[in-house]
Scaffold this motif. Sequence first.
Motif, PDB file in Angstrom:
ATOM      1  N   ILE A  61      -6.920 -10.827  -9.073  1.00 51.34           N
ATOM      2  CA  ILE A  61      -6.830  -9.812 -10.358  1.00 51.34           C
ATOM      3  C   ILE A  61      -6.861  -8.177  -9.583  1.00 51.34           C
ATOM      4  O   ILE A  61      -7.565  -7.967  -8.734  1.00 51.34           O
ATOM      5  N   TYR A  62      -5.812  -7.520 -10.258  1.00 48.85           N
ATOM      6  CA  TYR A  62      -5.647  -6.297  -9.595  1.00 48.85           C
ATOM      7  C   TYR A  62      -6.226  -5.138 -10.587  1.00 48.85           C
ATOM      8  O   TYR A  62      -6.194  -5.375 -11.943  1.00 48.85           O
ATOM      9  N   ASN A  63      -6.681  -4.041  -9.959  1.00 49.54           N
ATOM     10  CA  ASN A  63      -7.156  -3.069 -10.900  1.00 49.54           C
ATOM     11  C   ASN A  63      -6.733  -1.562 -10.358  1.00 49.54           C
ATOM     12  O   ASN A  63      -6.781  -1.409  -9.262  1.00 49.54           O
ATOM     13  N   ALA A  64      -6.044  -0.619 -11.333  1.00 51.03           N
ATOM     14  CA  ALA A  64      -5.588   0.319 -10.777  1.00 51.03           C
ATOM     15  C   ALA A  64      -6.203   1.496 -11.710  1.00 51.03           C
ATOM     16  O   ALA A  64      -6.227   1.451 -12.862  1.00 51.03           O
TER      17      ALA A  64
ATOM     18  N   ASN B 270       2.400  10.031 -16.631  1.00 52.79           N
ATOM     19  CA  ASN B 270       3.517  10.509 -16.766  1.00 52.79           C
ATOM     20  C   ASN B 270       3.618  11.039 -18.271  1.00 52.79           C
ATOM     21  O   ASN B 270       4.087  12.313 -18.547  1.00 52.79           O
ATOM     22  N   ASP B 271       3.499  10.233 -19.268  1.00 47.56           N
ATOM     23  CA  ASP B 271       3.711  10.785 -20.636  1.00 47.56           C
ATOM     24  C   ASP B 271       2.511  11.799 -20.993  1.00 47.56           C
ATOM     25  O   ASP B 271       2.943  12.734 -21.624  1.00 47.56           O
ATOM     26  N   LEU B 272       0.988  11.646 -20.388  1.00 46.45           N
ATOM     27  CA  LEU B 272       0.523  12.805 -21.016  1.00 46.45           C
ATOM     28  C   LEU B 272       0.769  13.833 -20.181  1.00 46.45           C
ATOM     29  O   LEU B 272       0.546  14.915 -20.716  1.00 46.45           O
ATOM     30  N   HIS B 273       1.161  13.764 -18.958  1.00 50.51           N
ATOM     31  CA  HIS B 273       1.577  15.075 -18.173  1.00 50.51           C
ATOM     32  C   HIS B 273       2.789  15.436 -18.972  1.00 50.51           C
ATOM     33  O   HIS B 273       2.881  16.932 -19.024  1.00 50.51           O
ATOM     34  N   ALA B 274       3.730  14.865 -19.245  1.00 49.46           N
ATOM     35  CA  ALA B 274       4.985  15.644 -19.842  1.00 49.46           C
ATOM     36  C   ALA B 274       4.590  16.175 -21.262  1.00 49.46           C
ATOM     37  O   ALA B 274       5.208  17.287 -21.605  1.00 49.46           O
TER      38      ALA B 274
ATOM     39  N   GLU C  35       1.876   0.294 -15.941  1.00 49.44           N
ATOM     40  CA  GLU C  35       1.097   0.900 -16.975  1.00 49.44           C
ATOM     41  C   GLU C  35       0.343   2.105 -16.914  1.00 49.44           C
ATOM     42  O   GLU C  35       0.345   3.110 -17.630  1.00 49.44           O
ATOM     43  N   VAL C  36      -0.342   2.095 -15.779  1.00 50.65           N
ATOM     44  CA  VAL C  36      -0.999   3.327 -15.565  1.00 50.65           C
ATOM     45  C   VAL C  36      -0.184   4.711 -15.020  1.00 50.65           C
ATOM     46  O   VAL C  36      -0.444   5.648 -15.636  1.00 50.65           O
TER      47      VAL C  36
ATOM     48  N   SER D  60      -0.762  -9.117 -12.490  1.00 47.18           N
ATOM     49  CA  SER D  60       0.325  -8.471 -12.040  1.00 47.18           C
ATOM     50  C   SER D  60       0.168  -7.278 -11.430  1.00 47.18           C
ATOM     51  O   SER D  60       0.058  -6.327 -12.058  1.00 47.18           O
ATOM     52  N   GLU D  61       0.342  -6.942  -9.996  1.00 52.90           N
ATOM     53  CA  GLU D  61       0.086  -5.621  -9.389  1.00 52.90           C
ATOM     54  C   GLU D  61       1.304  -4.724  -9.898  1.00 52.90           C
ATOM     55  O   GLU D  61       1.014  -3.738 -10.419  1.00 52.90           O
ATOM     56  N   ALA D  62       2.559  -5.249 -10.070  1.00 56.25           N
ATOM     57  CA  ALA D  62       3.582  -4.408 -10.693  1.00 56.25           C
ATOM     58  C   ALA D  62       3.276  -3.995 -11.798  1.00 56.25           C
ATOM     59  O   ALA D  62       3.533  -2.764 -12.470  1.00 56.25           O
ATOM     60  N   THR D  63       2.738  -4.987 -12.647  1.00 55.09           N
ATOM     61  CA  THR D  63       2.824  -4.535 -14.218  1.00 55.09           C
ATOM     62  C   THR D  63       1.556  -3.583 -14.484  1.00 55.09           C
ATOM     63  O   THR D  63       1.799  -2.334 -15.140  1.00 55.09           O
ATOM     64  N   ILE D  64       0.396  -3.768 -13.833  1.00 57.07           N
ATOM     65  CA  ILE D  64      -0.688  -2.510 -14.092  1.00 57.07           C
ATOM     66  C   ILE D  64      -0.200  -1.423 -13.207  1.00 57.07           C
ATOM     67  O   ILE D  64      -0.626  -0.293 -13.954  1.00 57.07           O
ATOM     68  N   THR D  65       0.317  -1.394 -12.376  1.00 60.38           N
ATOM     69  CA  THR D  65       0.843  -0.289 -11.735  1.00 60.38           C
ATOM     70  C   THR D  65       1.891   0.496 -12.566  1.00 60.38           C
ATOM     71  O   THR D  65       1.648   1.846 -12.912  1.00 60.38           O
TER      72      THR D  65
END
Length: 232
Positions: free
Chosen positions: A98-101, A46-50, A40-41, A33-38
């Motif tokens: 298969i998508y990879n981000a 955003n969490d690390l940046h915050a 997740e990444v 799922s492109e939407a799912t992996i997008t």
Amino acid sequence: MSSLNITLRGHYTATRFPEQAMVHLTIESTGESEATITHEVTSTCNDLHASLETLRPIQEDGTTSSEVSSISASEMYMTTKNRNAYDSTETIYDSPRIYNAIITFYVVFCDFNELHKFIQKVDGYPNARLNNLIWYLTDATKGEIGAESRKKAVLDAVTKADQYAKAVGFEDVIPVDIREIDESLNPAALPQKPTFRHPSGVSLTPQDIVLNCCVQVVFGASCDLASGARTD
């Protein structure tokens, strides 16, 4: 009047404890799922940046604190392929894609205690991994060390030239040519600190920064033979 030319090299090596460290991370997810992996990444990024932004609150004068000096992240890089694109007869299967981000993430820390806390936080994300950790000095410190190193490398050459000249009865050596030489140190010859390694293999132990300066100097010296200054 007799003259003498002396050509030799002067050296000076400065060792300093690092002032900053750059952390290189990769945030990556793979799935159908492109939407799912997008999501997740992006969520991990955003969490690390915050969490890092809390380490550099804005002061009353508009400046930020010194624990973290910079934070940067690349654009998301996306690739896609069929799970099994071809069989031996080159017949295309109707298989899921298969998508990879991937996002690469860089942080420069000035506080090494906060650095280790951040790496522990990174380890809690299944799609984030530590790639590298680079220790270095600020440009201002490197400039100060460079000025000191060049001066002391030349003084080292002067001291040796003076000793050579006096050994053969000459005095008052005068430098007539100075050239800086790129002479790298052999890392194996430098003292190494024991390292504590992250499960990724990256060393988490700050390593001293070694700056080397080498100059080649040509000196001229003279001796009045009639004065009897020259020794046998």
